[in-house]
Design a protein around this motif. Structure first.
Motif, PDB file in Angstrom:
ATOM      1  N   TYR A 159       0.822  -1.212   0.000  1.00 46.56           N
ATOM      2  CA  TYR A 159       0.000   0.000   0.000  1.00 46.56           C
ATOM      3  C   TYR A 159       0.854   1.259   0.000  1.00 46.56           C
ATOM      4  N   ASP A 160       2.131   1.128   0.354  1.00 46.30           N
ATOM      5  CA  ASP A 160       3.020   2.290   0.304  1.00 46.30           C
ATOM      6  C   ASP A 160       3.237   2.755  -1.130  1.00 46.30           C
ATOM      7  N   ASP A 161       3.102   1.813  -2.069  1.00 47.74           N
ATOM      8  CA  ASP A 161       3.265   2.133  -3.484  1.00 47.74           C
ATOM      9  C   ASP A 161       2.028   1.608  -4.208  1.00 47.74           C
ATOM     10  N   PHE A 162       0.877   2.120  -3.796  1.00 43.32           N
ATOM     11  CA  PHE A 162      -0.405   1.576  -4.249  1.00 43.32           C
ATOM     12  C   PHE A 162      -0.583   1.747  -5.756  1.00 43.32           C
ATOM     13  N   ASP A 163      -0.864   0.639  -6.422  1.00 49.30           N
ATOM     14  CA  ASP A 163      -0.970   0.609  -7.875  1.00 49.30           C
ATOM     15  C   ASP A 163      -2.282  -0.076  -8.245  1.00 49.30           C
ATOM     16  N   ASN A 168      -5.697  -4.731  -9.897  1.00 49.57           N
ATOM     17  CA  ASN A 168      -6.732  -5.326 -10.745  1.00 49.57           C
ATOM     18  C   ASN A 168      -6.290  -6.620 -11.418  1.00 49.57           C
ATOM     19  N   THR A 169      -5.005  -6.940 -11.378  1.00 47.25           N
ATOM     20  CA  THR A 169      -4.532  -8.215 -11.934  1.00 47.25           C
ATOM     21  C   THR A 169      -4.715  -9.370 -10.954  1.00 47.25           C
ATOM     22  N   LEU A 170      -5.041  -9.046  -9.708  1.00 49.24           N
ATOM     23  CA  LEU A 170      -5.179 -10.088  -8.687  1.00 49.24           C
ATOM     24  C   LEU A 170      -6.498 -10.845  -8.854  1.00 49.24           C
ATOM     25  N   ILE A 174      -9.004 -12.513  -3.741  1.00 45.07           N
ATOM     26  CA  ILE A 174      -8.004 -11.744  -3.005  1.00 45.07           C
ATOM     27  C   ILE A 174      -8.402 -10.268  -2.977  1.00 45.07           C
ATOM     28  N   LYS A 175      -8.837  -9.752  -4.118  1.00 47.59           N
ATOM     29  CA  LYS A 175      -9.268  -8.346  -4.168  1.00 47.59           C
ATOM     30  C   LYS A 175     -10.423  -8.091  -3.208  1.00 47.59           C
ATOM     31  N   ASN A 176     -11.349  -9.043  -3.102  1.00 47.99           N
ATOM     32  CA  ASN A 176     -12.506  -8.854  -2.225  1.00 47.99           C
ATOM     33  C   ASN A 176     -12.103  -8.750  -0.756  1.00 47.99           C
ATOM     34  N   LYS A 177     -11.008  -9.427  -0.392  1.00 52.33           N
ATOM     35  CA  LYS A 177     -10.485  -9.265   0.962  1.00 52.33           C
ATOM     36  C   LYS A 177      -9.883  -7.881   1.141  1.00 52.33           C
ATOM     37  N   MET A 178      -9.100  -7.478   0.148  1.00 56.89           N
ATOM     38  CA  MET A 178      -8.324  -6.252   0.266  1.00 56.89           C
ATOM     39  C   MET A 178      -9.182  -4.991   0.260  1.00 56.89           C
ATOM     40  N   ILE A 179     -10.284  -4.990  -0.487  1.00 56.00           N
ATOM     41  CA  ILE A 179     -11.078  -3.764  -0.596  1.00 56.00           C
ATOM     42  C   ILE A 179     -11.747  -3.393   0.723  1.00 56.00           C
ATOM     43  N   ASN A 180     -11.823  -4.347   1.644  1.00 51.26           N
ATOM     44  CA  ASN A 180     -12.401  -4.062   2.954  1.00 51.26           C
ATOM     45  C   ASN A 180     -11.351  -3.693   3.997  1.00 51.26           C
ATOM     46  N   SER A 181     -10.101  -3.639   3.580  1.00 58.20           N
ATOM     47  CA  SER A 181      -9.040  -3.317   4.537  1.00 58.20           C
ATOM     48  C   SER A 181      -8.958  -1.815   4.784  1.00 58.20           C
ATOM     49  N   GLU A 195       2.136   4.388 -11.401  1.00 54.11           N
ATOM     50  CA  GLU A 195       2.236   3.625 -12.623  1.00 54.11           C
ATOM     51  C   GLU A 195       2.627   2.193 -12.317  1.00 54.11           C
ATOM     52  N   SER A 196       2.047   1.262 -13.101  1.00 53.35           N
ATOM     53  CA  SER A 196       2.351  -0.145 -12.885  1.00 53.35           C
ATOM     54  C   SER A 196       3.798  -0.433 -13.218  1.00 53.35           C
TER      55      SER A 196
END
Length: 211
Positions: A159-163, A168-170, A174-181, A195-196
């Protein structure tokens, strides 16, 4: 950019056969601080997901990709407290415990590319209809045995270098866990998008483990 652990308080599934395998860590994803139900009690825990490839165990999962190594993941609370699961796991991997100074702040991104031996065991689903592979134990590579070179490209998400593009490649689960963090919500609110870029970390020699 570091992921720091501290000592402060429709496709059929075929599991990897049980047994011991040489493996390399190639993916490190900071899931963030999320809620988990532990024995009926909801707790907020800072979690990380670590993934290893088994370079000796290749299979064609998609024809267009050819042979690829089996992979296996494990999630940990991001803590090196003396009783933390992550600390005990890393102690077994490196073959020694952390000193107090080491445990105060250890960048677990250093694990990416590091070799090990992992023992895979099988676990039945609650309804008994499925068998899952999980990591039963981990240890250093035995002397005289060399882990093959890394096959998958190294992947680190922090998250320090949030991309957002990288996020979105995950996989969706996994994304569903992370969006609630807490960290994801803060990153999106602050517009912390970059930038990616792909990690180009070189595989690490068995004689030069970074921990």
């Amino acid at each position: 950019m570091a992921i720091i652990a501290t000592s402060n308080g429709g496709t059929s599934y075929e599991p990897i056969p049980s047994g011991s395998y040489p493996a390399r860590c190639y993916s490190m994803i900071h899931l963030g601080t999320i809620e988990e139900n532990i024995l009926g009690t909801v707790k907020k825990l800072n979690k990380v997901r670590i993934t290893w490839e088994l370079p000796t165990e290749l299979k064609v999962f998609k024809e267009e990709n050819g042979e690829q190594p089996h992979v296996i993941s494990k999630e940990f609370t991001l803590s090196l407290h003396e009783k933390a699961t992550l600390r005990n796991f890393l102690k077994n991997w490196r073959g020694k415990d952390f000193t107090d100074d080491e445990a105060k702040s250890f960048d677990i991104e250093k694990l990416v590319g590091a070799p090990c031996m992992i023992n895979i065991t099988h676990k039945q689903s609650k309804d008994g209809t499925k068998t899952y592979a999980e990591i039963g134990s981990i240890s250093p590579m035995p002397k005289g045995l060399v882990c093959p070179n890394q096959i998958n490209q190294s992947f680190i998400f922090t998250y320090d270098d949030f991309d957002l593009q990288k996020f979105n490649t995950l996989p969706d689960y996994i994304k569903n866990k992370m969006i609630n963090s807490d960290e994801f919500k803060l990153a999106v609110t602050n517009g912390q998008e970059h930038e990616s870029h792909e990690s180009k970390a070189e595989p690490i020699s068995e004689d030069d483990l970074p921990f």
